[in-house]
Design a protein around this motif. Structure first.
Motif, PDB file in Angstrom:
ATOM      1  N   ARG A  75       0.830  -1.210   0.000  1.00 54.40           N
ATOM      2  CA  ARG A  75       0.000   0.000   0.000  1.00 54.40           C
ATOM      3  C   ARG A  75       0.863   1.259   0.000  1.00 54.40           C
ATOM      4  N   ARG A  76       1.937   1.221   0.796  1.00 51.57           N
ATOM      5  CA  ARG A  76       2.766   2.418   0.965  1.00 51.57           C
ATOM      6  C   ARG A  76       3.645   2.684  -0.243  1.00 51.57           C
ATOM      7  N   THR A  77       4.271   1.632  -0.794  1.00 55.40           N
ATOM      8  CA  THR A  77       5.268   1.832  -1.843  1.00 55.40           C
ATOM      9  C   THR A  77       4.755   1.551  -3.249  1.00 55.40           C
ATOM     10  N   GLY A  78       3.786   0.645  -3.372  1.00 59.10           N
ATOM     11  CA  GLY A  78       3.326   0.248  -4.704  1.00 59.10           C
ATOM     12  C   GLY A  78       4.303  -0.635  -5.440  1.00 59.10           C
ATOM     13  N   GLU A  79       5.388  -1.059  -4.762  1.00 59.49           N
ATOM     14  CA  GLU A  79       6.410  -1.867  -5.416  1.00 59.49           C
ATOM     15  C   GLU A  79       5.932  -3.312  -5.606  1.00 59.49           C
ATOM     16  N   PRO A  80       6.467  -4.007  -6.629  1.00 59.36           N
ATOM     17  CA  PRO A  80       6.158  -5.432  -6.784  1.00 59.36           C
ATOM     18  C   PRO A  80       6.566  -6.209  -5.541  1.00 59.36           C
ATOM     19  N   PHE A  81       5.804  -7.241  -5.215  1.00 58.89           N
ATOM     20  CA  PHE A  81       6.098  -8.037  -4.029  1.00 58.89           C
ATOM     21  C   PHE A  81       5.773  -9.499  -4.291  1.00 58.89           C
ATOM     22  N   SER A  82       6.329 -10.354  -3.465  1.00 56.30           N
ATOM     23  CA  SER A  82       6.039 -11.781  -3.552  1.00 56.30           C
ATOM     24  C   SER A  82       6.117 -12.377  -2.162  1.00 56.30           C
ATOM     25  N   THR A  83       5.334 -13.400  -1.922  1.00 54.91           N
ATOM     26  CA  THR A  83       5.330 -14.036  -0.611  1.00 54.91           C
ATOM     27  C   THR A  83       4.834 -15.466  -0.736  1.00 54.91           C
ATOM     28  N   VAL A  84       5.340 -16.326   0.132  1.00 52.61           N
ATOM     29  CA  VAL A  84       4.858 -17.697   0.263  1.00 52.61           C
ATOM     30  C   VAL A  84       4.405 -17.861   1.703  1.00 52.61           C
ATOM     31  N   HIS A  85       3.147 -18.244   1.901  1.00 52.83           N
ATOM     32  CA  HIS A  85       2.626 -18.352   3.252  1.00 52.83           C
ATOM     33  C   HIS A  85       1.461 -19.333   3.292  1.00 52.83           C
ATOM     34  N   ARG A  86       0.876 -19.494   4.465  1.00 54.26           N
ATOM     35  CA  ARG A  86      -0.239 -20.411   4.638  1.00 54.26           C
ATOM     36  C   ARG A  86      -1.533 -19.636   4.889  1.00 54.26           C
ATOM     37  N   ILE A  87      -2.626 -20.195   4.361  1.00 52.96           N
ATOM     38  CA  ILE A  87      -3.949 -19.678   4.675  1.00 52.96           C
ATOM     39  C   ILE A  87      -4.784 -20.818   5.244  1.00 52.96           C
ATOM     40  N   ARG A 104      -0.669  -0.300  -8.115  1.00 53.88           N
ATOM     41  CA  ARG A 104      -0.905   0.549  -9.284  1.00 53.88           C
ATOM     42  C   ARG A 104      -1.035   1.981  -8.784  1.00 53.88           C
ATOM     43  N   ARG A 105      -0.309   2.889  -9.460  1.00 57.16           N
ATOM     44  CA  ARG A 105      -0.264   4.279  -9.009  1.00 57.16           C
ATOM     45  C   ARG A 105      -1.053   5.186  -9.945  1.00 57.16           C
ATOM     46  N   ASP A 106      -1.538   6.315  -9.388  1.00 59.31           N
ATOM     47  CA  ASP A 106      -2.181   7.322 -10.217  1.00 59.31           C
ATOM     48  C   ASP A 106      -1.129   8.289 -10.746  1.00 59.31           C
ATOM     49  N   GLU A 107      -1.587   9.336 -11.419  1.00 61.34           N
ATOM     50  CA  GLU A 107      -0.645  10.266 -12.045  1.00 61.34           C
ATOM     51  C   GLU A 107       0.193  11.029 -11.027  1.00 61.34           C
ATOM     52  N   ARG A 108      -0.227  11.040  -9.774  1.00 59.82           N
ATOM     53  CA  ARG A 108       0.542  11.714  -8.729  1.00 59.82           C
ATOM     54  C   ARG A 108       1.527  10.778  -8.044  1.00 59.82           C
ATOM     55  N   GLY A 109       1.519   9.514  -8.458  1.00 61.64           N
ATOM     56  CA  GLY A 109       2.414   8.541  -7.851  1.00 61.64           C
ATOM     57  C   GLY A 109       1.862   7.885  -6.602  1.00 61.64           C
ATOM     58  N   THR A 110       0.590   8.129  -6.310  1.00 65.20           N
ATOM     59  CA  THR A 110      -0.045   7.530  -5.137  1.00 65.20           C
ATOM     60  C   THR A 110      -0.556   6.136  -5.482  1.00 65.20           C
ATOM     61  N   THR A 111      -0.272   5.167  -4.619  1.00 66.96           N
ATOM     62  CA  THR A 111      -0.761   3.803  -4.844  1.00 66.96           C
ATOM     63  C   THR A 111      -2.269   3.783  -4.626  1.00 66.96           C
ATOM     64  N   VAL A 112      -3.011   3.412  -5.662  1.00 64.00           N
ATOM     65  CA  VAL A 112      -4.476   3.434  -5.585  1.00 64.00           C
ATOM     66  C   VAL A 112      -5.083   2.041  -5.550  1.00 64.00           C
ATOM     67  N   SER A 113      -4.336   1.024  -5.983  1.00 61.71           N
ATOM     68  CA  SER A 113      -4.866  -0.336  -5.944  1.00 61.71           C
ATOM     69  C   SER A 113      -3.714  -1.330  -5.932  1.00 61.71           C
ATOM     70  N   ILE A 114      -4.016  -2.546  -5.557  1.00 58.68           N
ATOM     71  CA  ILE A 114      -3.055  -3.643  -5.563  1.00 58.68           C
ATOM     72  C   ILE A 114      -3.672  -4.800  -6.329  1.00 58.68           C
ATOM     73  N   ALA A 115      -2.915  -5.363  -7.255  1.00 53.23           N
ATOM     74  CA  ALA A 115      -3.387  -6.521  -8.023  1.00 53.23           C
ATOM     75  C   ALA A 115      -2.379  -7.652  -7.875  1.00 53.23           C
ATOM     76  N   SER A 116      -2.874  -8.873  -7.689  1.00 48.94           N
ATOM     77  CA  SER A 116      -1.976 -10.006  -7.420  1.00 48.94           C
ATOM     78  C   SER A 116      -2.498 -11.289  -8.038  1.00 48.94           C
ATOM     79  N   PHE A 117      -1.560 -12.224  -8.232  1.00 45.08           N
ATOM     80  CA  PHE A 117      -1.870 -13.595  -8.602  1.00 45.08           C
ATOM     81  C   PHE A 117      -1.678 -14.477  -7.379  1.00 45.08           C
ATOM     82  N   VAL A 118      -2.565 -15.453  -7.207  1.00 49.42           N
ATOM     83  CA  VAL A 118      -2.514 -16.366  -6.066  1.00 49.42           C
ATOM     84  C   VAL A 118      -2.435 -17.797  -6.593  1.00 49.42           C
TER      85      VAL A 118
END
Length: 220
Positions: A75-87, A104-118
């Motif tokens: 949320r804070r950085t908008g950078e790509p991430f990866s994780t392995v964990h249990r649910i 995903r960032r808007d034109e101001r560079g603010t992170t507005v959404s997160i999209a991921s593959f599971v």
């Protein structure tokens, strides 16, 4: 009482092992799950409305704090991430999952959404093998992260969409005979080396690496 046939069991497992997707709008805290993501969590598609609280509640208690930090960083950085964990699914059965995503960032560079593959890894990895496979899974995720970061830089440099940015990277990799991950690391390293608060992003540095990437040993 309706019994479950072997065919139905196979189908449910096949559905669960297909990659799922999710997206969360950070302004409204609205989550969207693909059908596969519902099934990974033990639900039928549309059976519940996913929320941040519910998503975190389904994390294994031993992994919950770590995954909360991963989500907060995204949320804070908008950078790509990866994780392995249990649910824990709706039946309290544990699943080992891998998640790879980016903000995903808007034109101001603010992170507005997160999209991921599971990906649900449970059926293909035993408890013992899961520990052994963790290193290779993380290495694959690291490679994906390098490529995603480079793709973002190419997208900025050429003002193209994600698909075209990846095509540009792949063509450069094939033409130069430099592995895609190595090329991606060169792109990221070149931009990082010139980055400073008072220096604008230089598209020419990205283009120079794509045109003639050095043949160096990749990092990591």
């Amino acid at each position: 009482m309706t019994s479950t046939t072997p065919t139905e069991t196979r189908h449910s497992r096949a559905d669960r092992t297909r990659p799922g997707r999710y997206q969360v709008d950070l302004d409204t805290e609205t989550w969207w799950w693909s059908d596969e993501t519902y099934r990974i969590h033990g639900f039928e598609p549309g059976e519940v409305v996913p929320t941040t609280e519910m998503v975190l509640a389904h994390k294994h208690p031993d992994d919950r704090d770590t995954e909360r930090h991963v989500l907060d960083d995204a949320r804070r950085t908008g950078e790509p991430f990866s994780t392995v964990h249990r649910i824990l699914d709706v039946h309290s059965e544990a699943h080992v999952v891998s998640v790879v995503g980016e903000g995903r960032r808007d034109e101001r560079g603010t992170t507005v959404s997160i999209a991921s593959f599971v990906h649900d890894l449970t059926d293909s990895v035993s408890r013992f093998a899961a520990e052994q496979a963790d290193a290779s899974i993380r290495a694959a995720a690291s490679s994906r992260r390098d490529i995603e970061q480079a793709k973002i830089l190419v997208r900025l440099a050429l003002e193209v969409d994600d698909d075209e940015a990846f095509s540009v990277l792949r063509r450069s990799s094939n033409h130069s005979n430099v592995p895609l991950r190595t090329l991606s690391q060169h792109v990221v390293r070149e931009v990082d080396s010139s980055a400073s608060p008072d220096r604008p992003f230089e598209a020419s540095r990205v283009l120079a690496v794509l045109k003639a990437p050095p043949a160096a040993t990749p990092v990591g």
